[in-house]
Design a protein around this motif. Structure first.
Motif, short mmCIF file in Angstrom:
data_model
loop_
_atom_site.label_atom_id
_atom_site.label_comp_id
_atom_site.label_asym_id
_atom_site.label_seq_id
_atom_site.Cartn_x
_atom_site.Cartn_y
_atom_site.Cartn_z
N VAL A 65 0.94 -1.19 0.02
CA VAL A 65 0.20 0.07 0.04
C VAL A 65 0.80 1.23 0.02
O VAL A 65 2.04 1.12 0.12
CB VAL A 65 -1.05 -0.21 1.24
N ASP A 66 0.11 2.39 -0.11
CA ASP A 66 0.55 3.77 -0.38
C ASP A 66 1.57 4.03 0.99
O ASP A 66 0.97 3.76 2.45
CB ASP A 66 -0.19 4.82 -0.50
N ALA A 67 2.93 4.25 1.19
CA ALA A 67 3.68 4.58 2.33
C ALA A 67 3.15 5.53 3.01
O ALA A 67 3.25 5.80 4.44
CB ALA A 67 5.13 4.64 2.27
N PHE A 68 2.48 6.81 2.34
CA PHE A 68 2.16 7.80 3.03
C PHE A 68 0.84 7.50 3.92
O PHE A 68 0.32 8.42 4.98
CB PHE A 68 1.83 9.08 2.25
N ALA A 69 -0.02 6.50 3.61
CA ALA A 69 -1.09 6.17 4.59
C ALA A 69 -0.85 5.77 5.77
O ALA A 69 -1.27 5.82 6.79
CB ALA A 69 -1.78 4.96 3.70
N LEU A 70 0.67 5.00 5.74
CA LEU A 70 0.96 4.35 7.01
C LEU A 70 1.70 5.46 7.91
O LEU A 70 1.50 5.59 9.23
CB LEU A 70 2.05 3.36 6.78
N CYS A 71 2.39 6.45 7.30
CA CYS A 71 2.87 7.55 7.84
C CYS A 71 1.99 8.35 8.63
O CYS A 71 2.08 8.93 9.62
CB CYS A 71 3.97 8.43 7.01
N ASN A 72 1.06 8.68 7.73
CA ASN A 72 -0.40 9.48 8.23
C ASN A 72 -0.86 8.94 9.55
O ASN A 72 -1.58 9.64 10.48
CB ASN A 72 -1.19 9.92 7.19
N ALA A 73 -0.97 7.60 9.44
CA ALA A 73 -1.57 6.70 10.65
C ALA A 73 -0.60 7.06 12.06
O ALA A 73 -1.15 7.17 13.11
CB ALA A 73 -1.80 5.45 10.33
N GLN A 74 0.59 7.14 11.77
CA GLN A 74 1.63 7.47 12.59
C GLN A 74 1.19 8.68 13.41
O GLN A 74 1.28 8.87 14.56
CB GLN A 74 3.09 7.11 12.40
N LEU A 75 1.40 9.68 12.49
CA LEU A 75 1.24 11.09 12.82
C LEU A 75 -0.30 11.26 13.68
O LEU A 75 -0.29 11.81 14.63
CB LEU A 75 1.17 12.12 11.60
N GLN A 76 -1.34 10.50 13.27
CA GLN A 76 -2.45 10.70 13.89
C GLN A 76 -2.34 9.77 15.50
O GLN A 76 -2.97 10.47 16.28
CB GLN A 76 -3.48 9.66 13.22
N LEU A 77 -1.80 8.96 15.65
CA LEU A 77 -1.34 8.39 16.88
C LEU A 77 -0.66 9.11 17.66
O LEU A 77 -0.88 9.33 18.95
CB LEU A 77 -0.79 6.86 16.59
N GLN A 78 0.51 9.88 17.11
CA GLN A 78 1.15 10.52 17.80
C GLN A 78 0.47 11.83 18.37
O GLN A 78 0.93 12.28 19.53
CB GLN A 78 2.65 11.06 17.07
N THR A 79 -0.21 12.61 17.70
CA THR A 79 -1.23 13.56 18.10
C THR A 79 -2.17 13.11 19.18
O THR A 79 -2.01 13.87 20.30
CB THR A 79 -1.72 14.05 16.91
#
Length: 381
Positions: A65-79
């Protein structure tokens, strides 16, 4: 400024499968990272700074899958994780469920991997997806990210976030074009001109049909094909109610933003009202909180002001003629007579008081700070 445009998508079977993979992988990474953070904190009371790349070696299918989909999930969790420790009122992040959580993922623009061409939206790993462009994105708006989502009824949407240079229009605001709005459960609002909005109660109108369809669902075998079809049928009906409500709110807020320079409202606790037994269903059916958001950014785009009054201001109990406060007034009293001889209608009187208090707040802020727009207006992002 940033502004999002939401469009309907019509992916083919292969693209729907790719979207489903992206939804699942983003949810899996979010849950796995949260679980590891919990274990780390329980072990030595430290915060684990993990990334999606650490899981791609163990779970090979994350590379599909798109790597940015996983990166944004990480940012959402971090927030969410950071907000829990910074703000006491924010709860601890929850694990995302496959059944109850909204299916969505976000991807970012880099090296022209996202663009719109010939009625199609180009997305990483997915290719060209048919999109319904019901309005054009201005040329000066630069795409920053795209959020793909799927509703319970199976509809796909793309929310395209854009960035552009915004210069607030300089408008000579006229205090004679000020309007006060008092929230009303049966009428949606009553304004200071003694006009009732009379919003259609979309959920109430569809409630009898929804009850019948939900009874049919309760008699079906959970997990069967008939159960899935009936569940989707109910989801379609609920989305239609939501779409009708949102359409009415957009039209009403646009009409007020075009006509008035100042709109004054109360900062009432709508979430608390929605939890009550008598007013909960009507409050959720009205969507007054969404209406205030629409009104806020539409007024700001036109250089106008939305003024919010403190929720503890006694707008209903105060006589707008003499200023006397009737502490004995109850919620069931819709009319009352003041000692000054004025006969007052509760909602109209409250709307007039809200308008007067809003204009007083505008003049106070202008006198102290020189420009009330620094305090009263918010961004229209």
């Amino acid at each position: 400024m940033r502004k999002a445009y939401k469009f309907r998508l019509y992916p083919n079977t292969e693209q729907q499968a790719m979207f489903a993979k992206a939804f699942g992988c983003a949810r899996f990474v979010y849950n796995q990272m949260l679980a590891d953070k919990i274990v780390q904190y329980k072990t030595d009371k430290t915060v684990l700074h993990n990334t999606p790349a650490q899981y791609k070696g163990r779970f090979k299918w994350l590379r599909e899958v798109d790597a940015f989909a996983l990166c944004n999930a990480q940012l959402q969790l971090q927030t969410a994780y950071t907000n829990f420790f910074r703000h006491k009122s924010v709860g601890f992040p929850n694990f995302r469920s496959r059944k109850s959580h909204r299916d969505s993922y976000t991807t970012n623009l880099i090296h022209d991997n996202i663009c719109i061409e010939n009625g199609h939206l180009k997305l990483p790993k997915t290719g060209l997806v048919c999109i319904k462009l019901h309005r054009q994105i201005p040329v000066d708006h630069k795409i920053k990210s795209v959020t793909i989502s799927c509703t319970s009824s199976g509809r796909y949407y793309a929310a395209i976030l854009t960035e552009y240079e915004f210069t607030p229009p300089v408008v000579a605001l006229d205090e004679s074009k000020a309007l006060g709005l008092d929230y009303s459960s049966p009428h949606f609002y009553v304004d200071s001109q003694d006009t009732e909005a009379d919003m259609p109660h979309f959920y109430r109108e569809a409630e009898s049909i929804l009850n019948r369809e939900q009874r049919r669902l309760s008699r079906m075998v959970r997990g069967s094909n008939n159960y899935a079809r009936q569940k989707r049928r109910i989801a379609v009906m609920l989305e239609r109610v939501s779409d009708c409500r949102k359409d009415w709110l957009h039209k009403q807020s646009t009409e007020l933003a075009n006509k008035w320079d100042y709109v004054c409202v109360e900062d009432i606790n709508l979430r608390g009202m929605a939890g009550s037994l008598k007013l909960g269903k009507s409050t959720n059916d009205n969507g007054f909180g969404m209406f205030r958001l629409f009104l806020d950014y539409k007024l700001a785009e036109r250089g106008k002001r939305l003024v919010t009054i403190n929720k503890w201001f006694p707008s209903s109990k105060t006589c707008h003629v003499c200023g006397a406060v009737n502490h004995a007034l109850t919620l069931k009293d819709r009319e009352w007579d003041c000692a000054c001889g004025a006969h007052l209608l509760r909602d109209l009187n409250a709307a007039i008081n809200i308008k007067n208090a809003g204009l007083s707040l505008v003049n106070t802020n202008r006198g102290v700070h020189g420009d009330s727009s620094l305090i009263l207006s918010r961004s229209c992002s």
